[in-house]
Design a protein around this motif. Sequence first.
Motif, PDB file in Angstrom:
ATOM      1  N   MET A  10       0.844  -1.199   0.000  1.00 13.48           N
ATOM      2  CA  MET A  10       0.000   0.000   0.000  1.00 13.48           C
ATOM      3  C   MET A  10       0.878   1.246   0.000  1.00 13.48           C
ATOM      4  O   MET A  10       0.619   2.199  -0.732  1.00 13.48           O
ATOM      5  CB  MET A  10      -0.915  -0.006   1.229  1.00 13.48           C
ATOM      6  CG  MET A  10      -1.858   1.158   1.299  1.00 13.48           C
ATOM      7  SD  MET A  10      -3.181   1.097   0.084  1.00 13.48           S
ATOM      8  CE  MET A  10      -4.081  -0.314   0.662  1.00 13.48           C
ATOM      9  N   LEU A  11       1.931   1.233   0.800  1.00 13.19           N
ATOM     10  CA  LEU A  11       2.823   2.384   0.889  1.00 13.19           C
ATOM     11  C   LEU A  11       3.538   2.643  -0.436  1.00 13.19           C
ATOM     12  O   LEU A  11       3.727   3.797  -0.823  1.00 13.19           O
ATOM     13  CB  LEU A  11       3.829   2.197   2.028  1.00 13.19           C
ATOM     14  CG  LEU A  11       4.653   3.414   2.406  1.00 13.19           C
ATOM     15  CD1 LEU A  11       3.763   4.628   2.691  1.00 13.19           C
ATOM     16  CD2 LEU A  11       5.498   3.110   3.632  1.00 13.19           C
ATOM     17  N   LYS A  12       3.883   1.584  -1.146  1.00 12.78           N
ATOM     18  CA  LYS A  12       4.508   1.759  -2.466  1.00 12.78           C
ATOM     19  C   LYS A  12       3.550   2.461  -3.424  1.00 12.78           C
ATOM     20  O   LYS A  12       3.957   3.343  -4.181  1.00 12.78           O
ATOM     21  CB  LYS A  12       4.953   0.411  -3.036  1.00 12.78           C
ATOM     22  CG  LYS A  12       6.205  -0.118  -2.378  1.00 12.78           C
ATOM     23  CD  LYS A  12       6.627  -1.455  -2.942  1.00 12.78           C
ATOM     24  CE  LYS A  12       7.838  -1.952  -2.167  1.00 12.78           C
ATOM     25  NZ  LYS A  12       8.275  -3.268  -2.580  1.00 12.78           N
ATOM     26  N   LYS A  13       2.280   2.076  -3.364  1.00 13.65           N
ATOM     27  CA  LYS A  13       1.280   2.741  -4.206  1.00 13.65           C
ATOM     28  C   LYS A  13       1.110   4.202  -3.785  1.00 13.65           C
ATOM     29  O   LYS A  13       0.985   5.085  -4.629  1.00 13.65           O
ATOM     30  CB  LYS A  13      -0.062   2.017  -4.105  1.00 13.65           C
ATOM     31  CG  LYS A  13      -0.092   0.673  -4.788  1.00 13.65           C
ATOM     32  CD  LYS A  13      -1.464   0.039  -4.640  1.00 13.65           C
ATOM     33  CE  LYS A  13      -1.520  -1.317  -5.305  1.00 13.65           C
ATOM     34  NZ  LYS A  13      -2.857  -1.920  -5.157  1.00 13.65           N
ATOM     35  N   ILE A  14       1.102   4.431  -2.484  1.00 10.44           N
ATOM     36  CA  ILE A  14       0.945   5.796  -1.970  1.00 10.44           C
ATOM     37  C   ILE A  14       2.122   6.655  -2.400  1.00 10.44           C
ATOM     38  O   ILE A  14       1.955   7.805  -2.803  1.00 10.44           O
ATOM     39  CB  ILE A  14       0.768   5.792  -0.438  1.00 10.44           C
ATOM     40  CG1 ILE A  14      -0.582   5.163  -0.066  1.00 10.44           C
ATOM     41  CG2 ILE A  14       0.879   7.198   0.139  1.00 10.44           C
ATOM     42  CD1 ILE A  14      -0.770   4.891   1.409  1.00 10.44           C
ATOM     43  N   LYS A  16       3.752   6.394  -5.017  1.00 13.55           N
ATOM     44  CA  LYS A  16       3.586   6.709  -6.441  1.00 13.55           C
ATOM     45  C   LYS A  16       2.426   7.682  -6.640  1.00 13.55           C
ATOM     46  O   LYS A  16       1.980   7.882  -7.757  1.00 13.55           O
ATOM     47  CB  LYS A  16       3.341   5.429  -7.235  1.00 13.55           C
ATOM     48  CG  LYS A  16       4.554   4.517  -7.291  1.00 13.55           C
ATOM     49  CD  LYS A  16       4.246   3.248  -8.056  1.00 13.55           C
ATOM     50  CE  LYS A  16       5.464   2.329  -8.059  1.00 13.55           C
ATOM     51  NZ  LYS A  16       5.179   1.030  -8.668  1.00 13.55           N
ATOM     52  N   GLN A  17       1.960   8.251  -5.539  1.00 12.40           N
ATOM     53  CA  GLN A  17       0.882   9.237  -5.503  1.00 12.40           C
ATOM     54  C   GLN A  17      -0.426   8.681  -6.062  1.00 12.40           C
ATOM     55  O   GLN A  17      -1.161   9.358  -6.769  1.00 12.40           O
ATOM     56  CB  GLN A  17       1.291  10.534  -6.197  1.00 12.40           C
ATOM     57  CG  GLN A  17       2.401  11.247  -5.445  1.00 12.40           C
ATOM     58  CD  GLN A  17       2.676  12.625  -5.962  1.00 12.40           C
ATOM     59  OE1 GLN A  17       2.816  12.824  -7.152  1.00 12.40           O
ATOM     60  NE2 GLN A  17       2.754  13.578  -5.036  1.00 12.40           N
ATOM     61  N   ASP A  18      -0.713   7.441  -5.706  1.00  9.19           N
ATOM     62  CA  ASP A  18      -1.975   6.799  -6.070  1.00  9.19           C
ATOM     63  C   ASP A  18      -3.028   7.250  -5.054  1.00  9.19           C
ATOM     64  O   ASP A  18      -3.038   6.819  -3.907  1.00  9.19           O
ATOM     65  CB  ASP A  18      -1.799   5.280  -6.040  1.00  9.19           C
ATOM     66  CG  ASP A  18      -3.058   4.513  -6.398  1.00  9.19           C
ATOM     67  OD1 ASP A  18      -4.162   5.103  -6.375  1.00  9.19           O
ATOM     68  OD2 ASP A  18      -2.937   3.316  -6.693  1.00  9.19           O
ATOM     69  N   MET A  19      -3.905   8.160  -5.483  1.00  8.22           N
ATOM     70  CA  MET A  19      -4.907   8.732  -4.593  1.00  8.22           C
ATOM     71  C   MET A  19      -5.843   7.652  -4.034  1.00  8.22           C
ATOM     72  O   MET A  19      -6.221   7.697  -2.870  1.00  8.22           O
ATOM     73  CB  MET A  19      -5.714   9.814  -5.310  1.00  8.22           C
ATOM     74  CG  MET A  19      -6.706  10.526  -4.422  1.00  8.22           C
ATOM     75  SD  MET A  19      -5.968  11.408  -3.010  1.00  8.22           S
ATOM     76  CE  MET A  19      -5.531  12.935  -3.794  1.00  8.22           C
ATOM     77  N   ASN A  20      -6.186   6.653  -4.835  1.00  6.40           N
ATOM     78  CA  ASN A  20      -7.053   5.573  -4.356  1.00  6.40           C
ATOM     79  C   ASN A  20      -6.398   4.790  -3.219  1.00  6.40           C
ATOM     80  O   ASN A  20      -7.082   4.378  -2.278  1.00  6.40           O
ATOM     81  CB  ASN A  20      -7.424   4.624  -5.497  1.00  6.40           C
ATOM     82  CG  ASN A  20      -8.361   5.274  -6.484  1.00  6.40           C
ATOM     83  OD1 ASN A  20      -9.170   6.123  -6.123  1.00  6.40           O
ATOM     84  ND2 ASN A  20      -8.251   4.881  -7.744  1.00  6.40           N
ATOM     85  N   GLU A  60       0.357  15.168  -1.605  1.00  7.12           N
ATOM     86  CA  GLU A  60       1.314  16.165  -2.094  1.00  7.12           C
ATOM     87  C   GLU A  60       2.703  16.027  -1.480  1.00  7.12           C
ATOM     88  O   GLU A  60       3.698  16.362  -2.110  1.00  7.12           O
ATOM     89  CB  GLU A  60       0.792  17.579  -1.807  1.00  7.12           C
ATOM     90  CG  GLU A  60      -0.436  17.947  -2.598  1.00  7.12           C
ATOM     91  CD  GLU A  60      -1.047  19.268  -2.168  1.00  7.12           C
ATOM     92  OE1 GLU A  60      -0.641  19.829  -1.127  1.00  7.12           O
ATOM     93  OE2 GLU A  60      -1.958  19.730  -2.874  1.00  7.12           O
ATOM     94  N   LYS A  61       2.784  15.570  -0.239  1.00  3.54           N
ATOM     95  CA  LYS A  61       4.054  15.608   0.484  1.00  3.54           C
ATOM     96  C   LYS A  61       4.650  14.234   0.777  1.00  3.54           C
ATOM     97  O   LYS A  61       5.567  14.122   1.574  1.00  3.54           O
ATOM     98  CB  LYS A  61       3.864  16.377   1.792  1.00  3.54           C
ATOM     99  CG  LYS A  61       3.445  17.824   1.567  1.00  3.54           C
ATOM    100  CD  LYS A  61       3.257  18.548   2.878  1.00  3.54           C
ATOM    101  CE  LYS A  61       2.783  19.944   2.669  1.00  3.54           C
ATOM    102  NZ  LYS A  61       3.808  20.874   2.252  1.00  3.54           N
ATOM    103  N   ILE A  62       4.142  13.189   0.136  1.00  6.58           N
ATOM    104  CA  ILE A  62       4.636  11.831   0.401  1.00  6.58           C
ATOM    105  C   ILE A  62       6.132  11.712   0.156  1.00  6.58           C
ATOM    106  O   ILE A  62       6.813  10.947   0.830  1.00  6.58           O
ATOM    107  CB  ILE A  62       3.838  10.771  -0.403  1.00  6.58           C
ATOM    108  CG1 ILE A  62       4.212   9.359   0.043  1.00  6.58           C
ATOM    109  CG2 ILE A  62       4.057  10.951  -1.884  1.00  6.58           C
ATOM    110  CD1 ILE A  62       3.848   9.027   1.454  1.00  6.58           C
ATOM    111  N   HIS A  63       6.666  12.502  -0.735  1.00  6.47           N
ATOM    112  CA  HIS A  63       8.105  12.451  -1.024  1.00  6.47           C
ATOM    113  C   HIS A  63       8.947  12.911   0.175  1.00  6.47           C
ATOM    114  O   HIS A  63      10.138  12.643   0.235  1.00  6.47           O
ATOM    115  CB  HIS A  63       8.432  13.306  -2.251  1.00  6.47           C
ATOM    116  CG  HIS A  63       8.139  14.762  -2.065  1.00  6.47           C
ATOM    117  ND1 HIS A  63       6.863  15.283  -2.204  1.00  6.47           N
ATOM    118  CD2 HIS A  63       8.948  15.788  -1.726  1.00  6.47           C
ATOM    119  CE1 HIS A  63       6.916  16.589  -1.955  1.00  6.47           C
ATOM    120  NE2 HIS A  63       8.164  16.923  -1.679  1.00  6.47           N
ATOM    121  N   GLN A  64       8.323  13.586   1.141  1.00  6.61           N
ATOM    122  CA  GLN A  64       9.052  14.050   2.329  1.00  6.61           C
ATOM    123  C   GLN A  64       9.216  12.955   3.390  1.00  6.61           C
ATOM    124  O   GLN A  64       9.992  13.125   4.326  1.00  6.61           O
ATOM    125  CB  GLN A  64       8.346  15.256   2.946  1.00  6.61           C
ATOM    126  CG  GLN A  64       8.364  16.474   2.068  1.00  6.61           C
ATOM    127  CD  GLN A  64       7.617  17.651   2.681  1.00  6.61           C
ATOM    128  OE1 GLN A  64       7.019  17.550   3.742  1.00  6.61           O
ATOM    129  NE2 GLN A  64       7.662  18.782   1.995  1.00  6.61           N
TER     130      GLN A  64
END
Length: 175
Positions: A10-14, A16-20, A60-64
Amino acid sequence: MIVSLSDSRMLKKIKKQDMNAIIHWFDTRKSKFYKIGWAYLKSHHDVEDVFHNTIIKVHEKIHQLKEEQYFDTWVTSIFINECRNLYRKNKQREMEGPVVTEDMSQHETKVEVLDGLAQLDEKYKEIIILKYMKGFSQDEIAEILKVPVGTIKSRLYRGLILLRKVIEGGEGNEL
């Protein structure tokens, strides 16, 4: 905290900015976050707004996010900050309504505690909420709020003393 295989996927998808994926992650933990939000805001509409704002910020900020194992803590910090921001905005408008009480003593006790919490300084209130309503450990609270564990312990102790004074009818703002 160990990240399960499904959480890792799930975190890998997140990431990749997967909103779902973000929405699904929140849906599986909605009651946990709802309780935190309700403790701050006491409004279903406001808590829903905080959910939406938090989902957008995570997206928006998952890359942080530096370490996957702290994802839950990181999101909780964002959620609490959003609750604080909306609480401050609401407090500035001063649109507080009366609390509805029933004759059940347990319900009255809960209302007294919630009313007492509302009167405490935010630095005490949030620690009591995280510890006793959400079940976070003192170490987890320190990580969420980004303050030393010793500070958490002293604020928790002082906050409980102040809460008792407020509930018993004394002025609680002495410490």
